[in-house]
Design an enzyme around this catalytic site. Structure first.
Site, mmCIF file in Angstrom:
data_model
loop_
_atom_site.group_PDB
_atom_site.id
_atom_site.type_symbol
_atom_site.label_atom_id
_atom_site.label_comp_id
_atom_site.label_asym_id
_atom_site.label_seq_id
_atom_site.Cartn_x
_atom_site.Cartn_y
_atom_site.Cartn_z
ATOM 1 N N HIS B 190 26.723 72.916 60.122
ATOM 2 C CA HIS B 190 27.717 73.634 60.834
ATOM 3 C C HIS B 190 28.601 72.500 61.515
ATOM 4 O O HIS B 190 28.139 71.785 62.436
ATOM 5 C CB HIS B 190 27.431 74.561 61.947
ATOM 6 C CG HIS B 190 28.361 75.234 62.522
ATOM 7 N ND1 HIS B 190 28.567 75.186 63.767
ATOM 8 C CD2 HIS B 190 29.325 76.191 62.187
ATOM 9 C CE1 HIS B 190 29.766 76.021 64.269
ATOM 10 N NE2 HIS B 190 30.162 76.542 63.217
ATOM 11 N N HIS B 215 38.350 79.864 61.992
ATOM 12 C CA HIS B 215 37.352 80.249 61.037
ATOM 13 C C HIS B 215 37.885 81.017 59.891
ATOM 14 O O HIS B 215 37.405 81.034 58.759
ATOM 15 C CB HIS B 215 36.460 80.909 61.876
ATOM 16 C CG HIS B 215 35.210 80.011 62.448
ATOM 17 N ND1 HIS B 215 35.471 79.736 63.584
ATOM 18 C CD2 HIS B 215 34.018 79.408 62.088
ATOM 19 C CE1 HIS B 215 34.720 78.576 64.233
ATOM 20 N NE2 HIS B 215 33.529 78.712 63.344
ATOM 21 N N ARG B 289 31.634 89.788 86.945
ATOM 22 C CA ARG B 289 30.661 89.980 88.326
ATOM 23 C C ARG B 289 31.304 91.471 88.425
ATOM 24 O O ARG B 289 32.328 91.291 89.302
ATOM 25 C CB ARG B 289 30.954 88.715 89.286
ATOM 26 C CG ARG B 289 29.712 88.640 90.428
ATOM 27 C CD ARG B 289 29.552 89.700 91.202
ATOM 28 N NE ARG B 289 28.484 89.899 92.123
ATOM 29 C CZ ARG B 289 27.657 90.805 92.196
ATOM 30 N NH1 ARG B 289 27.641 91.768 91.359
ATOM 31 N NH2 ARG B 289 26.615 90.642 92.939
ATOM 32 N N CYS B 336 31.927 82.669 91.542
ATOM 33 C CA CYS B 336 30.923 83.603 92.171
ATOM 34 C C CYS B 336 30.424 82.750 93.201
ATOM 35 O O CYS B 336 29.870 81.368 92.969
ATOM 36 C CB CYS B 336 29.944 84.037 91.294
ATOM 37 S SG CYS B 336 28.722 85.301 92.058
ATOM 38 N N TYR B 472 27.517 87.467 100.996
ATOM 39 C CA TYR B 472 28.323 86.400 101.123
ATOM 40 C C TYR B 472 28.634 85.536 102.027
ATOM 41 O O TYR B 472 29.834 85.288 102.661
ATOM 42 C CB TYR B 472 29.529 86.898 100.435
ATOM 43 C CG TYR B 472 29.643 87.531 99.071
ATOM 44 C CD1 TYR B 472 28.901 86.799 97.743
ATOM 45 C CD2 TYR B 472 30.219 88.764 98.606
ATOM 46 C CE1 TYR B 472 28.699 87.438 96.656
ATOM 47 C CE2 TYR B 472 29.942 89.368 97.559
ATOM 48 C CZ TYR B 472 29.239 88.747 96.314
ATOM 49 O OH TYR B 472 29.129 89.420 95.116
#
Lengths: 617, 617
Positions: B190, B215, B289, B336, B472
């Site tokens: 490939h 492709h 997320r 994140c 957080y």
């Protein structure tokens, strides 16, 4: 630098000095008791003069007078010298000591450059505590000797002779006016701790008393009189090796506590035990980073040139003109890019002054906003990307002036607080700090705070100055002088997060039980310090220190935080590997080690600060 | 989740599959030569589809056809698979290869979510390179078989059966439409490298071809036809275990290349070998997320509520209303807070999704400036300190919506570029990314970029949301769940500097000679990446990587930099301990190790990224 020393005279007197300073009989009576009550908090915070806690210092034992009073003297030493010990001994010995304070309140007849604080008060009650502890020490040690004035015929010494007496081994001499005192036997019982009194050893007390005015009281002067051993030679003149051709001939006098890294140009930092004691650094102790001789400028004729936009006018502003702009005051910490360079140099040699961790200081600055002045000169508050170039009036022999620049956007930001400052802690700028006008760029490396400011202009490019383009930049550790490309790195503006342990000091021996660790922390760009983690075991475990700085506006945390933590000394450890690391409000952290951030100029030295101390067994 | 599998049917066919897929005679003729010329740059950059360089991957040796053509196949493998080897082999074998490119240019009949780029072109020539390399591989391997169409009677399989063929050991099957192909013997040749083709193993090619349209050309389809081994069962329906009461029943389909950390709510990241190939992350690969089920919102009836100042009005803005504000486009990297949590969890367990290093992606966002909308609602652009609170339309079963807030000053900053975005890479937002409107807060942690936005309001306090106040946030490593005080730490807004190695991958075996290391680097707050240092020897020595990101405005470096470096493999090393660390324009750096920044939620995981690889002997 100084005149030849007559070694024979001081050597010859060595055996007699101790007795001359403080006869055993006099000192033996010191512990007569406190006549004003006392004020020892259970965990006494130290004074920032010749003082401050030194509980973790092992005091070399002086030769004490014999007799029944020795035990009382030792008790006094414990109470006055050791904050930590006080917290345990006061329950046993002086349980009734309360916050009843007695010390003289009129130090005004000595010069007192007491800074002006933004909240109108002295910070953290430190200076009051200084006076308090001093009061105790002086009163306890001295009370019964108030009337004594042993003014006999005493020997005469030169300043050079005095300067050789700077340690317990060589005896500790200090001067006040023309009088010379051997205070060796007072070092151990100095209420603020031995290390701070030793800063004055071998020289005059005045610069320290000027900073910490609580000393200048009758009972302290009388106490001191007990230790008098001689007088300075009346015909001695101020020593000077300066000649008229020396470009540094006009440099101002400096405070003796400053630790000098370079005399010409003058570069010096305050000792950490003083730096860490005061949120606002007293002007005489503020670290000094000069690139060139200090220019002598006449405030009456001084004018600042401010170029307008292309085709516009150039303002020529006198000091009075600058004062007519709205006055803006802001408390800002300045840090040299090379702060802590000496640690980085241990990895591999670097070029630069061998700064310790004291190339950082904090002051309240007052002046005109650069923004207001630029707008007055015709510049738009929101123009295209550009740079504000500053030129100092300090020049090298070829006439090249110091220069630097900052982005115009920072200068124009109403929240940027960039100043053309003419006041430092409520005083005119001292000569070493840019008199009459310097730039203050909050959150930015010290190198951009151009002193003795002569000219301001706007350019599409950075300042062409060597110090903007060929210095004060960071590189990959693999880049050394043989292949550095200064154009490949941006000039340092904002600095990364930094923290340092100011107490205890490296190599100190601390008592088992508890240890108090103190320090400072700061970050660039107005980012506030949100946390300082401290480890006693080389980074295996961490504890959060208590932050003690003043409240700051969001995004405008221009000044440092002082911090401290008191923690149990792990019983199994004979040595503590103390580390601090800070976190700012962008959650930026300090790197663990120095080698991976090594750079050829030794700047940006912000790895964890490490201090090893021994634990007394 | 899927219907029972008839193992007997696939097992029974196992011995015949290889032959059915690509008889030896067919494959042996693949190397018939390039009919369009070729375009291999001396140091070929990899394509980002099922492609990209994989020169450092050791390819398991498939069972090759015997005969004289084997050597040509191996040559093809070398040329097409190894960018590094190409740089050496092309001088020996294909010295005339030039930039003459040939591949079909009309992939439009396949869905093609080609992103819209800010400069109007595809980034970095990647996709062109993809087509180029693919063209070579396909053409070289396939040319003589253009006419062949072996449509015999082939077996029928279920999707579940196909999905079991995902490795060289179990054979590699893929589907296109209803057709099934065994591409095991094509994996090694490939052009983009084996690892990227293997991402599609066991499932459909369409999601990958949709991303990397090069492709979809006749010669590739014909090449594929050679490997056909069967068809999907015509009566097979889309499998689903969703029931009507499942709040996640309406979640959208996702790209199969995403690595799923949590299905409900859906949380997934792209594989690093795809993430690191493209400055703009294709929408279907953008890390997802979600905290709650994806709400199904009708753009025709959607309205955003924007509260005015006290006593003022509340705007109710339709999507068309939002589009009437000046459209603003900005390329922004979202990360994140938990990116790289899996590394921190190795120090000590943390709570949170086990993110790898792919919880970060970059897109060009288009929408209205939040500033413009707030001013329209009556808010002053320079009011007192406050917070802009956002509420999503995604709710938990109790009706609690996702929420977060940012400082008002950031929203009002004309240079802050905070958007109410309705476009992502030129397309309407995908359902997983907030359709129809989300907040984009450049330089700030992903958690504040509230999706499916329902309401905006101004408050003197932060959002009361759990995710703002009880999540957080960062803490001292000593703080665990038994003593955490969430109020003691500020909510994460700006993130610290971060960098990651995307190539080579951990555990890979690389060839001696040279190694190419690639990765990404980003910092919060608009701070630009100025340098990435790479070490091959665990941090003893460092080299500077080449940055490849787009130019960014000062103070507004909202998007990451991709970087790479090609360096000699130290001959004495059998294993490389590759490390990267980045520096931002505040000269902030990453910490050396993870343990000292450990925190109970596993956020802010920014220590040096380390990848160990073996060196083939």
């Amino acid at each position: 630098m100084s005149s030849p020393i007559d070694y024979s005279s001081s050597r010859g007197r060595a055996s007699g000095e101790r007795g001359a300073g403080a006869p055993a009989g006099h000192r033996a009576a010191h512990s007569g008791g406190a006549h004003c009550g006392s004020a020892l908090p259970a965990r006494a915070s130290g004074p920032p003069y010749l003082g401050g806690p030194a509980h973790s210092t092992r005091v070399p034992t002086p030769s004490w007078p014999s007799g029944i009073l020795v035990s009382k003297m030792l008790l006094l030493q414990r109470v006055a010298v050791s904050g930590l010990r006080v917290s345990r001994f006061d329950r046993l010995i002086v349980p009734k000591l309360g916050p009843h304070v007695c010390f003289a309140s009129d130090p005004s007849h000595l010069q007192n450059p007491k800074p002006h604080f933004s909240n109108g008060s002295t910070p953290s009650g430190y200076w009051a505590a200084a006076g308090t502890l001093l009061g105790i020490g002086a009163v306890l040690a001295y009370e019964n000797h108030r009337e004594k004035a042993a003014e006999n015929s005493l020997p005469v010494y030169t300043k050079a002779e005095v300067s050789r007496h700077r340690s317990l081994e060589t005896r500790v001499w200090v001067t006040l006016g023309r009088e010379i005192f051997d205070v060796t036997d007072f070092v151990a019982i100095h209420p603020g701790g031995p290390s701070k009194l030793l800063l004055a050893a071998g020289g005059p007390l005045e610069p320290f008393w000027a900073l910490y005015a609580a000393h200048n009281q009758p009972h302290v002067r009388e106490l001191l009189a007990e230790y008098k051993i001689g007088e300075l030679s009346p015909d001695e003149e101020k020593s000077s090796d300066l000649v008229s051709s020396d470009p540094y001939a006009s440099d101002p006098p400096r405070h003796p506590a400053l630790q000098i890294n370079s005399q010409k140009p003058f570069n010096a930092e305050p000792p950490l035990e003083l730096l860490g004691e005061s949120y606002i650094t007293p002007n005489p102790l503020f670290f000094t980073r000069n690139h060139l001789p200090v220019p002598t400028l006449d405030p009456a004729t001084y004018h600042l040139q401010v170029e307008g936009p292309p085709g516009g006018k150039t303002l020529s502003l006198s000091l009075d003109d600058l004062r007519r702009f709205p006055k803006h005051q802001v408390t800002v910490t300045l840090q040299c890019a090379g702060n802590r360079r000496s640690e980085m140099a241990q990895v591999k040699p670097v070029k630069g002054l061998n700064w310790g961790a004291g190339a950082i200081s904090t002051a309240q600055w007052g002046g005109a906003r650069l923004r207001d002045v630029l707008i007055q000169a015709g510049h738009s508050p929101s123009g295209p990307e550009a740079h504000v170039c500053f030129e100092g009036l300090d020049c090298d022999p070829t006439g090249t002036a110091y220069g630097a620049s900052i982005p115009l956007a920072r200068a124009m930001d109403p929240e940027g607080d960039v100043l053309l400052a003419y006041e430092m802690n409520g005083q005119p700028l001292p000569p070493d700090h840019g008199f009459p006008v310097r730039v203050v760029v909050p959150g930015v490396v010290g190198a951009r705070h151009v002193k003795w400011l002569g000219k301001v202009s706007i350019s599409t490019e950075e300042s062409p100055s060597h110090w903007q383009r060929r210095d004060y930049k960071g590189f990959c550790p693999s880049v050394d002088w043989d292949k550095v490309d200064f154009d490949s790195a941006p000039s340092i503006q904002e600095l990364p997060v930094q923290s340092v342990i100011t107490e205890p000091r490296k190599g100190q021996t601390i008592e088992p039980g508890e240890v108090t660790v103190k320090g400072y922390a700061w970050s660039g760009g107005g980012r506030a310090i949100i946390r300082v983690d401290v480890s006693l075991d080389g980074g295996l475990t961490w504890q959060e220190a208590k932050l003690e700085g003043e409240a700051q506006a969001p995004r405008r945390a221009w000044a440092w935080q002082l911090w401290q933590i008191t923690a149990p000394v792990p019983t199994e450890l004979k040595e503590l590997n103390i580390i601090c690391k800070a976190v700012d409000d962008g959650y930026n952290v300090q790197p663990d080690t120095m080698a991976p951030i090594w750079n050829l100029r030794g700047v940006l030295s912000t790895a964890w600060h490490r201090v090893r101390v021994q634990v007394a067994s």
